[in-house]
Design a protein around this motif. Structure first.
Motif, short mmCIF file in Angstrom:
data_model
loop_
_atom_site.label_atom_id
_atom_site.label_comp_id
_atom_site.label_asym_id
_atom_site.label_seq_id
_atom_site.Cartn_x
_atom_site.Cartn_y
_atom_site.Cartn_z
N PHE A 23 4.93 1.50 -15.39
CA PHE A 23 4.41 1.44 -14.02
C PHE A 23 2.92 1.15 -14.04
O PHE A 23 2.18 1.68 -14.88
CB PHE A 23 4.59 2.79 -13.30
N CYS A 24 2.51 0.33 -13.09
CA CYS A 24 1.07 0.21 -12.85
C CYS A 24 0.75 0.94 -11.55
O CYS A 24 1.53 0.91 -10.60
CB CYS A 24 0.61 -1.23 -12.79
N GLY A 25 -0.38 1.61 -11.55
CA GLY A 25 -0.88 2.29 -10.36
C GLY A 25 -2.24 1.70 -10.04
O GLY A 25 -3.09 1.60 -10.92
N THR A 26 -2.43 1.29 -8.81
CA THR A 26 -3.69 0.65 -8.44
C THR A 26 -4.54 1.55 -7.57
O THR A 26 -4.04 2.29 -6.72
CB THR A 26 -3.43 -0.67 -7.71
N GLU A 27 -5.82 1.51 -7.82
CA GLU A 27 -6.79 2.35 -7.11
C GLU A 27 -7.81 1.43 -6.44
O GLU A 27 -8.41 0.59 -7.10
CB GLU A 27 -7.48 3.28 -8.12
N ARG A 28 -7.97 1.63 -5.17
CA ARG A 28 -8.96 0.83 -4.46
C ARG A 28 -10.26 1.60 -4.41
O ARG A 28 -10.35 2.75 -4.81
CB ARG A 28 -8.44 0.49 -3.07
N GLY A 29 -11.30 0.98 -3.91
CA GLY A 29 -12.62 1.58 -3.97
C GLY A 29 -12.84 2.72 -3.01
O GLY A 29 -13.73 3.53 -3.20
N ASN A 30 -12.00 2.79 -1.96
CA ASN A 30 -12.33 3.73 -0.89
C ASN A 30 -11.72 5.12 -1.04
O ASN A 30 -12.11 6.04 -0.34
CB ASN A 30 -11.94 3.13 0.47
N ASN A 31 -10.74 5.27 -1.94
CA ASN A 31 -10.25 6.62 -2.19
C ASN A 31 -9.56 6.67 -3.54
O ASN A 31 -9.51 5.67 -4.25
CB ASN A 31 -9.31 7.09 -1.07
N ARG A 32 -9.05 7.81 -3.91
CA ARG A 32 -8.57 8.01 -5.27
C ARG A 32 -7.07 7.94 -5.42
O ARG A 32 -6.57 8.10 -6.52
CB ARG A 32 -9.08 9.36 -5.78
N LYS A 33 -6.34 7.72 -4.34
CA LYS A 33 -4.90 7.74 -4.52
C LYS A 33 -4.45 6.48 -5.25
O LYS A 33 -5.05 5.42 -5.12
CB LYS A 33 -4.18 7.87 -3.18
N LEU A 34 -3.40 6.63 -6.05
CA LEU A 34 -2.81 5.50 -6.76
C LEU A 34 -1.62 4.98 -5.97
O LEU A 34 -0.76 5.76 -5.55
CB LEU A 34 -2.36 5.91 -8.16
N ILE A 35 -1.58 3.66 -5.81
CA ILE A 35 -0.43 2.99 -5.21
C ILE A 35 0.32 2.33 -6.36
O ILE A 35 -0.27 1.54 -7.11
CB ILE A 35 -0.86 1.93 -4.17
N TRP A 36 1.59 2.64 -6.46
CA TRP A 36 2.36 2.27 -7.64
C TRP A 36 3.28 1.09 -7.40
O TRP A 36 3.82 0.92 -6.30
CB TRP A 36 3.23 3.45 -8.09
N GLY A 37 3.48 0.28 -8.47
CA GLY A 37 4.49 -0.76 -8.43
C GLY A 37 5.88 -0.17 -8.62
O GLY A 37 6.03 1.04 -8.81
N LEU A 38 6.88 -1.05 -8.57
CA LEU A 38 8.26 -0.59 -8.69
C LEU A 38 8.69 -0.39 -10.13
O LEU A 38 9.77 0.14 -10.39
CB LEU A 38 9.20 -1.59 -8.01
N GLY A 39 7.86 -0.81 -11.08
CA GLY A 39 8.17 -0.58 -12.48
C GLY A 39 8.80 -1.76 -13.18
O GLY A 39 9.42 -2.62 -12.55
N THR A 40 8.62 -1.81 -14.50
CA THR A 40 9.27 -2.79 -15.36
C THR A 40 10.03 -2.02 -16.42
O THR A 40 9.45 -1.23 -17.16
CB THR A 40 8.23 -3.70 -16.04
#
Lengths: 115, 110
Positions: free
Chosen positions: B87-104
């Motif tokens: 899984f990749c989790g992406t973090e944007r500059g404005n907060n710390r939550k990770l948004i995750w992909g669906l997985g490989t």
């Protein structure tokens, strides 16, 4: 402790019951995160704490979900009046600091099944 | 907003290489890579930050193309233990939550 622990590991609830899921983060970790992971999906963010302050709860799906971390260590995720769509694995993660790009260490999760 | 991972699934023979990609339509601060085995917790592999810094696993390499907002995870000389869902989790500059992909899903066979 050595890692993040969660309890119970498995929970079966009847629809309408309230449940409480516990997370013990790595000792001294400032930040704590809750995620929900449905079968075959990636984790979805629910909420996060920095010490005892809940800084983001934008991912909580409804007002039936409530999380707390009163002393800045152990956290509890409470789900009231559980519904079948709440069935999922609930993951907790902690990180050492309250900064961006800090490694999150995950617990084993609590698998909730709502009948 | 959810990052897109590709491919969805990979089957390798032990010793073969693989590349897993993670793309976002939003500007990212960092990309986090994890491997999860069935019924277990996600295990941290790597963080890549905007600006080129990396933190993580010695035996795994990854890249982050800021222009494309795409990260790639390179698994070389795969071992049986590499099997799992990445899984990749992406973090944007404005907060710390990770948004995750669906997985490989990666399966390494002998």
């Amino acid at each position: 402790g050595a890692g993040v622990s969660q309890s119970p590991r498995y929970k079966v609830a009847k629809r309408g019951q309230d449940v409480a899921l516990r997370c013990d983060p790595i000792s001294g970790h400032v930040s704590l995160f809750w995620y929900q992971q449905a079968l075959g999906q990636g984790p979805e963010f629910l909420t996060y704490f920095q010490n005892e302050a809940q800084l983001d709860k934008s991912g909580l799906p409804s007002d039936r979900f409530f999380a707390e971390r009163p002393e800045g260590s152990v956290s509890t995720l409470k789900i009231q009046r559980t519904q079948q769509e709440d069935s999922a694995v609930y993951l907790c993660a902690s990180s050492a600091q309250g900064v961006r790009a800090d490694t999150q260490y995950f617990g084993p999760g609590t698998r909730l099944t709502v009948l | 907003q959810q990052p897109v991972q590709s491919p969805q699934a990979v089957i390798l023979r032990e010793g073969e290489d693989a590349v897993i990609n993670c793309s976002s339509s939003k500007a990212l601060y960092s990309v986090h890579w994890y491997r999860q085995k069935h019924g277990e917790a996600p295990v941290f592999l790597m963080i890549l930050l905007k600006g080129g810094e990396q933190k993580g696993h010695e035996k795994i390499s990854a890249s982050f193309n800021e222009k494309k907002q795409q990260s790639s995870l390179y698994l070389t000389a795969s071992q049986l233990s590499y099997s799992g869902t990445y899984f990749c989790g992406t973090e944007r500059g404005n907060n710390r939550k990770l948004i995750w992909g669906l997985g490989t899903s990666l399966a390494v066979n002998p």
